[in-house]
Write an enzyme that holds these catalytic residues in place. Structure first.
Site, PDB file in Angstrom:
ATOM      1  N   ASP A  54       0.848  -1.188   0.000  1.00 32.25           N
ATOM      2  CA  ASP A  54       0.000   0.000   0.000  1.00 32.25           C
ATOM      3  C   ASP A  54       0.891   1.247   0.000  1.00 32.25           C
ATOM      4  OD1 ASP A  54      -3.109   0.555   0.440  1.00 32.25           O
ATOM      5  OD2 ASP A  54      -2.024   2.033   1.636  1.00 32.25           O
ATOM      6  N   HIS A  88      -4.360  -8.087   0.844  1.00 35.23           N
ATOM      7  CA  HIS A  88      -3.757  -6.769   0.979  1.00 35.23           C
ATOM      8  C   HIS A  88      -2.919  -6.623   2.244  1.00 35.23           C
ATOM      9  CE1 HIS A  88      -3.548  -2.450   0.144  1.00 35.23           C
ATOM     10  NE2 HIS A  88      -3.860  -2.217   1.407  1.00 35.23           N
ATOM     11  N   TYR A  94      -3.784  10.462   0.815  1.00 39.13           N
ATOM     12  CA  TYR A  94      -4.362  10.240  -0.515  1.00 39.13           C
ATOM     13  C   TYR A  94      -4.329  11.539  -1.325  1.00 39.13           C
ATOM     14  CZ  TYR A  94      -6.112   5.546   0.458  1.00 39.13           C
ATOM     15  OH  TYR A  94      -6.197   4.201   0.736  1.00 39.13           O
TER      16      TYR A  94
END
Length: 379
Positions: free
Chosen positions: A170, A353, A299
């Site tokens: 990630d 993930h 983000y």
């Protein structure tokens, strides 16, 4: 250790725990379409169940006491303070390794894998990203993955590691990639279990994508259309959902746990991979530190500073890729090879993930084998 690094005492507040329980008790639950389950988002019955457990049985003080088994430190660089766990490896010749988590996880993801890595000779450093967990929340814009990579390089210097290996998934994959790209003189190699979503290699004029690469870009567009609403919101308007999630523990749990269910190799049963206590320890860390808003901002920072390679840019240090089957969308090897010096590519049998938490043995074994063959200069 230099004065830039000092011991860190984990905070605990009984008043904050009481407030959390009262807020959970006062939750105003929405309705749902009968029988919809997880089709339209988090199942109402499950969220009621886990929030009742959170209120009545989950013990945050016990979790803090469990975390005291690790050595916690704080690294200060300028106006930014970073929390990290440091665990020394066994053996005479040890390899420094920095592990970086992503969203919606935390350094807690790494606690299962750290003992497996120290047992085979790694000195492990596991920091909390700025704006996550016990690290400071950045007060100004600009704390992107490039800046974080600079912080990590400085941290490893302060710890006395002139060269090291970087690993992550990630956002941790983005930071590790930048370390290999911009700090190659310090990095012996990088190991990734995710390819950053903003990654775009430099493609020469006239070069054509392969059919497999074209298929991947179509899959990527489809995935974002069907599953990427959270990212679109966090990337473009991160402040707006933060008001609700910083105020409602039930809302915060729904936002985070839904991703653990969707992104892990759990077959739809999130508690087949993570216990209630594991899920809630991570959610409670976000709650107590009030970092859901600051975690969203990464983000937005990535949107402003994406991992898009300029002409001639290439990660030349040895790279290993561990592809876990439930980590999707995942680019094909030829797309990754346009920007990374791939020396090892492993197709894992299971996992998703949250690889370090889901399959710590598989991931640790792959890291160790890769480092032994390709990162001999890691100390």
């Amino acid at each position: 250790m230099d004065m830039a690094i000092e011991r860190f005492e984990l905070p605990y507040s009984e008043a904050a725990v009481d407030d959390l329980r009262k807020r959970l008790e006062r939750t105003r639950w929405p309705d749902e379409i009968h029988g919809s389950g997880w089709e339209r988002g988090v199942d109402l019955g499950y969220l009621r169940e886990i929030c009742a457990y959170w209120r009545e049985k989950f013990d945050w003080k016990r979790e803090i006491e469990r975390l005291l088994a690790w050595e916690h430190y704080r690294y200060v660089a300028g106006d930014v303070g970073v929390h990290f766990v440091h665990a020394g490896g066994m053996g005479a010749k040890r390899v420094p390794l920095i592990l970086t988590h992503g969203w919606p996880g935390s350094f807690l993801e790494m606690l299962k894998i750290i003992p497996l890595l120290t047992a085979v000779g790694f000195d492990v450093v596991a920091p909390s990203l700025p704006g996550f967990g016990f690290s400071d929340r950045p007060a100004r814009s600009g704390m992107n993955t490039f800046r974080i990579a600079e912080l990590w390089a400085g941290l490893m210097s302060e710890l006395g590691y002139p060269r090291f290996v970087a690993q992550g998934g990630d956002f941790g994959a983005s930071v590790s990639t930048v370390l290999g790209l911009r700090h190659a003189d310090r990095v012996a190699g990088i190991h990734l279990n995710y390819i950053p979503g903003s990654y775009r290699p430099s493609i020469e004029a006239g070069a054509r994508l392969t059919p497999v690469e074209h298929g991947y870009t179509a899959d990527l567009d489809r995935w974002y259309w069907e599953h990427g609403a959270y990212a679109h919101l966090q990337r473009n308007e991160p402040q707006t959902p933060a008001y609700a999630l910083n105020d409602s523990p039930a809302g915060l749990a729904a936002w985070i746990i839904e991703k653990f269910r969707s992104w892990s190799d759990c077959g739809g049963d999130v508690e087949s991979r993570f216990t209630k206590d594991e899920l809630l320890a991570n959610v409670t860390l976000y709650w107590m530190t009030e970092t859901i808003s600051s975690s969203f901002r990464l983000y937005n920072e990535t949107k402003k500073a994406p991992l898009q390679f300029a002409p001639g840019e290439f990660v030349r240090v040895p790279c290993a890729i561990a592809r876990f089957p439930l980590e999707a969308p995942f680019p094909p090897r030829e797309w990754v090879a346009r920007g990374y010096n791939i020396q090892r590519w492993t197709e894992m049998a299971r996992g998703g993930h949250f690889a370090a938490a889901e399959e710590p043995e598989l991931l640790a074994g792959d890291i160790a084998e890769y480092a032994s063959k390709h990162c001999s200069g890691g100390t």
